[in-house]
Design a protein around this motif. Structure first.
Motif, mmCIF file in Angstrom:
data_model
loop_
_atom_site.group_PDB
_atom_site.id
_atom_site.type_symbol
_atom_site.label_atom_id
_atom_site.label_comp_id
_atom_site.label_asym_id
_atom_site.label_seq_id
_atom_site.Cartn_x
_atom_site.Cartn_y
_atom_site.Cartn_z
ATOM 1 N N CYS A 216 40.339 -21.688 90.657
ATOM 2 C CA CYS A 216 39.051 -21.856 90.540
ATOM 3 C C CYS A 216 38.040 -20.948 91.297
ATOM 4 O O CYS A 216 38.304 -20.674 92.554
ATOM 5 N N PHE A 217 37.230 -20.244 90.726
ATOM 6 C CA PHE A 217 36.233 -19.242 91.273
ATOM 7 C C PHE A 217 35.220 -19.872 91.963
ATOM 8 O O PHE A 217 34.439 -20.753 91.210
ATOM 9 N N VAL A 218 34.809 -20.030 93.155
ATOM 10 C CA VAL A 218 33.572 -20.384 93.696
ATOM 11 C C VAL A 218 32.679 -19.254 93.732
ATOM 12 O O VAL A 218 32.901 -18.224 94.465
ATOM 13 N N THR A 219 31.485 -19.439 92.858
ATOM 14 C CA THR A 219 30.497 -18.329 92.805
ATOM 15 C C THR A 219 29.293 -18.832 93.198
ATOM 16 O O THR A 219 28.793 -19.908 93.054
ATOM 17 N N GLU A 222 26.044 -18.693 87.973
ATOM 18 C CA GLU A 222 26.945 -18.749 86.601
ATOM 19 C C GLU A 222 27.408 -17.391 86.427
ATOM 20 O O GLU A 222 28.709 -17.404 85.977
ATOM 21 N N LYS A 223 26.617 -16.455 86.302
ATOM 22 C CA LYS A 223 27.024 -15.120 85.950
ATOM 23 C C LYS A 223 26.832 -14.203 87.031
ATOM 24 O O LYS A 223 25.795 -14.131 87.763
ATOM 25 N N PRO A 224 27.399 -13.130 86.981
ATOM 26 C CA PRO A 224 27.267 -11.853 88.005
ATOM 27 C C PRO A 224 25.800 -11.393 87.821
ATOM 28 O O PRO A 224 25.248 -10.713 88.977
ATOM 29 N N GLN A 225 25.122 -11.575 86.756
ATOM 30 C CA GLN A 225 23.839 -11.023 86.684
ATOM 31 C C GLN A 225 23.226 -11.738 85.297
ATOM 32 O O GLN A 225 23.636 -12.491 84.460
ATOM 33 N N PRO A 243 28.353 -10.258 79.633
ATOM 34 C CA PRO A 243 27.930 -11.709 79.946
ATOM 35 C C PRO A 243 29.208 -12.484 80.220
ATOM 36 O O PRO A 243 29.328 -13.384 80.646
ATOM 37 N N ASP A 244 30.371 -12.173 79.340
ATOM 38 C CA ASP A 244 31.474 -12.995 79.235
ATOM 39 C C ASP A 244 32.391 -12.568 80.199
ATOM 40 O O ASP A 244 33.824 -12.927 80.123
ATOM 41 N N VAL A 245 32.335 -11.742 81.419
ATOM 42 C CA VAL A 245 33.174 -11.471 82.273
ATOM 43 C C VAL A 245 33.942 -12.273 82.751
ATOM 44 O O VAL A 245 35.295 -12.109 83.174
ATOM 45 N N MET A 246 33.253 -13.578 82.980
ATOM 46 C CA MET A 246 34.233 -14.799 83.611
ATOM 47 C C MET A 246 35.501 -15.083 82.649
ATOM 48 O O MET A 246 36.537 -15.325 83.144
ATOM 49 N N THR A 247 35.020 -15.170 81.279
ATOM 50 C CA THR A 247 35.865 -15.416 80.396
ATOM 51 C C THR A 247 37.199 -14.386 80.493
ATOM 52 O O THR A 247 38.278 -14.873 80.374
ATOM 53 N N GLY A 248 36.807 -13.227 80.748
ATOM 54 C CA GLY A 248 37.645 -11.965 80.706
ATOM 55 C C GLY A 248 38.607 -12.431 81.992
ATOM 56 O O GLY A 248 40.022 -12.192 81.696
ATOM 57 N N ALA A 249 38.131 -12.705 82.969
ATOM 58 C CA ALA A 249 38.781 -12.917 84.143
ATOM 59 C C ALA A 249 39.501 -14.051 84.024
ATOM 60 O O ALA A 249 40.851 -14.061 84.371
ATOM 61 N N ALA A 250 39.256 -15.262 83.251
ATOM 62 C CA ALA A 250 40.206 -16.372 83.000
ATOM 63 C C ALA A 250 41.276 -15.985 82.181
ATOM 64 O O ALA A 250 42.508 -16.270 82.480
ATOM 65 N N THR A 281 34.674 -25.399 82.668
ATOM 66 C CA THR A 281 36.038 -24.962 82.638
ATOM 67 C C THR A 281 36.027 -23.751 81.786
ATOM 68 O O THR A 281 35.302 -23.404 80.752
ATOM 69 N N LEU A 282 36.721 -22.719 82.490
ATOM 70 C CA LEU A 282 36.846 -21.230 81.667
ATOM 71 C C LEU A 282 37.830 -21.295 80.688
ATOM 72 O O LEU A 282 37.833 -20.503 79.553
ATOM 73 N N ALA A 283 39.065 -21.745 80.924
ATOM 74 C CA ALA A 283 40.259 -21.830 80.228
ATOM 75 C C ALA A 283 41.071 -22.920 80.628
ATOM 76 O O ALA A 283 41.318 -23.531 81.884
ATOM 77 N N GLY A 284 41.800 -23.658 79.650
ATOM 78 C CA GLY A 284 42.622 -24.721 79.839
ATOM 79 C C GLY A 284 42.046 -26.070 79.998
ATOM 80 O O GLY A 284 40.672 -26.119 79.773
ATOM 81 N N PRO A 285 42.522 -27.143 80.344
ATOM 82 C CA PRO A 285 41.963 -28.410 80.129
ATOM 83 C C PRO A 285 41.116 -28.833 81.368
ATOM 84 O O PRO A 285 40.289 -29.653 81.641
ATOM 85 N N GLY A 286 40.600 -27.872 82.569
ATOM 86 C CA GLY A 286 39.870 -28.098 83.566
ATOM 87 C C GLY A 286 40.543 -28.915 84.919
ATOM 88 O O GLY A 286 40.057 -29.091 85.810
ATOM 89 N N PHE A 287 41.752 -29.309 84.777
ATOM 90 C CA PHE A 287 42.658 -30.149 85.533
ATOM 91 C C PHE A 287 43.876 -29.660 85.714
ATOM 92 O O PHE A 287 44.478 -29.176 84.442
#
Ligand code: SAH
Length: 485
Positions: A216-219, A222-225, A243-250, A281-287
């Motif tokens: 889990c990223f705590v940010t 929502e997005k870096p910019q 803008p989808d940089v978070m999805t890339g990280a995931a 949730t960025l990827a997977g079920p979120g839990f």
């Protein structure tokens, strides 16, 4: 005798305070010295002087005491999270046992003879490292760039450390990957001083039974910019972010061993509280799922879940033994969290009722009950000291003979212990057994004194469990039995 600040003293440490600080004397004057252990002969400098005691800083160990051992972690002293790491594990267990015993004697007024009969040796761990299923690494800027680690002392500057020895092996690869992603994409770390920047914490959870890992990223948004929020001085340099940089990280993190889900939690508040209210949730079920004693739990980023699963199993096993269930009993589980104890007991009881103050935890408890096909557990949101008296008053309005009998009450309160109103109602309800699970033996002792005062209950079992090796904390589980039951 007068002591001045920075004056250098030599002394022998003879005791350990409740927070793990060494205690020594010069004449009749008492000194508290962090990082010093019993038996150590030390040199220390005076920090603060009170009437008949003071605080001193450890300068040098002139001769080590018998319990001193080389800390396994190279940054143990700087980090300060593991107050007892320089103490041999057997000595740590002895310290914890004494702490519980002394509190029961002095605060609880439990006679020495009783303790001799009911007090069991502390249950320790075979391997007292790598036991935590949850890690929270603060992310920040250092002179050499972004880093993850821990806060130095009481400051907000980060000391890099990607592999805490209490955490799981997976943490290292995950924090490294997050930092590479940040560097490559020029994602700024959050800056505590200015409240600007983006990544605040990396939270990692692992199900020890399932092997599933959540990142889990705590940010700080929502997005870096592009959220209309300024990210401070760094944001100008890091132009053209996807803008989808978070999805890339995931996507990158999902390739690492064990990782089944990646979540982003947004915390825009300038606070020490790690998690914000919003999550996506960025990827997977979120839990992730994990199980304790065969009961499966869904754990989200925000869920409360015991951090030492190996010892939790032993703790709950002891609770089950003390509850002495045959299948028909009605049980209350006060301070139930996500219902872990309730669901553990429900399989062996007639009916279980859980009470918890946090509404989301009760939602988790209900979902986990359904997931495990448990239909004899009922959950209430509210304060134990309000829900229980209200329920009891309602029972009292019913005609005698139709009132429900309560067989067992389990309580597992936070460090401050139970509210007096709660204890009073428990006594009025007169269950056959009270099982008290405590993370603070001083408040446990205070509450036991109250519960034992009128002589209707006896103390039958006291079992300390070491849930937090290398720290001063100790869990205790206690059984009170109603006389003539
Ligand atoms: N029994 C659970 C959780 C124990 S932690 C487990 O083993 O997992 C203590 C819990 O008490 C926390 O979930 C906290 O939110 C809850 N709590 C704190 N004060 C409370 C109160 N006055 N009434 C009910 N629950 C409370």
């Amino acid at each position: 005798m007068e002591y001045r600040k920075n004056e250098v003293l030599e002394m022998e440490i003879t005791d350990l305070g409740s927070e793990g600080e060494g205690i020594g004397r010069t004449g009749a004057f008492l000194w508290f010295v962090k990082d010093a252990l019993p038996g150590d002969r030390i040199r220390a400098s005076v920090m603060k002087v009170k009437k008949n005691y003071g605080y001193a800083r450890l300068q040098e160990i002139l001769a080590p005491g018998p319990d001193r051992t080389a800390p396994a972690c190279p940054v143990a002293r700087q980090c300060g999270g593991c107050t007892l790491q320089a103490m041999d594990y057997t000595a740590q267990l002895r310290f914890k046992e004494n702490k519980v015993r002394n509190n029961l004697l002095r605060i609880g007024g439990i006679p020495e003879e009783t303790l001799q009969e009911v007090f069991h040796p502390v249950i320790g761990m075979k391997d007292p490292f790598r036991y935590r299923n949850k890690a929270q690494f603060p992310v920040g800027n250092t002179k050499t760039g972004v880093a993850a680690g821990f806060y130095a002392g009481r400051t907000h500057s980060i000391i890099p450390c990607e592999d805490c020895l209490l955490g799981v092996e997976e943490n290292k690869a995950i924090t490294k990957e997050v930092l590479s992603w940040m560097r490559e994409n020029r994602i700024p770390a959050y800056d505590e001083e200015s409240g600007s920047g983006f990544v605040r914490h990396i939270l990692i959870r692992k199900g020890f039974q399932s092997g599933q890992v959540m990142v889990c990223f705590v940010t700080n948004g929502e997005k870096p910019q592009g959220t209309g929020k300024s990210y401070g001085k760094d944001s100008g340099k890091s132009s053209g972010k996807d803008p989808d940089v978070m999805t890339g990280a995931a996507e990158r993190l999902m390739k690492l061993p064990g990782v089944v889900t990646v979540v982003q939690n947004i915390n825009r508040e300038r606070t020490n509280v790690i998690l914000g209210r919003e999550s996506r949730t960025l990827a997977g079920p979120g839990f992730i799922t994990d199980s304790i004693g065969g009961t499966v739990f869904e754990i989200s980023a925000q869920s409360f879940y015991q951090v030492n699963p190996v010892q939790t199993e032993k703790l709950y096993g002891t609770a089950l033994e003390y509850a002495h269930l045959t299948g028909n009993e009605t049980v209350w589980d006060l301070y139930c969290g996500i219902g872990t104890i309730s669901l553990f007991l429900a399989k062996k009881a007639g009916k279980v009722r859980g009470v918890e103050i946090v509404p989301q935890a009760i939602e988790d408890a209900k979902r986990n009950a359904a997931r495990n096909g448990i239909s004899n557990a009922e959950f209430f949101v509210g304060r134990a000291e309000e829900v229980l008296p209200a329920w009891y008053a309602e029972q009292q309005r019913k005609p005698e003979g139709t009132r429900e009998k309560i067989d067992v009450i389990v309580v597992d309160p936070p460090r401050k212990g139970c509210d007096e109103q709660c204890l009073k109602t428990m006594l009025a309800m007169a269950p056959d057994r009270i099982v008290y699970v405590s993370c603070d033996s001083a408040t446990l002792a205070r509450d036991l004194k109250y519960l034992l005062a009128d002589g209707r209950y006896t103390l039958r079992e006291v079992q300390p469990v070491d849930m937090f090796p290398q720290t001063v904390h100790v869990e205790t589980i206690v059984l009170l039995q109603k006389l003539n039951s």
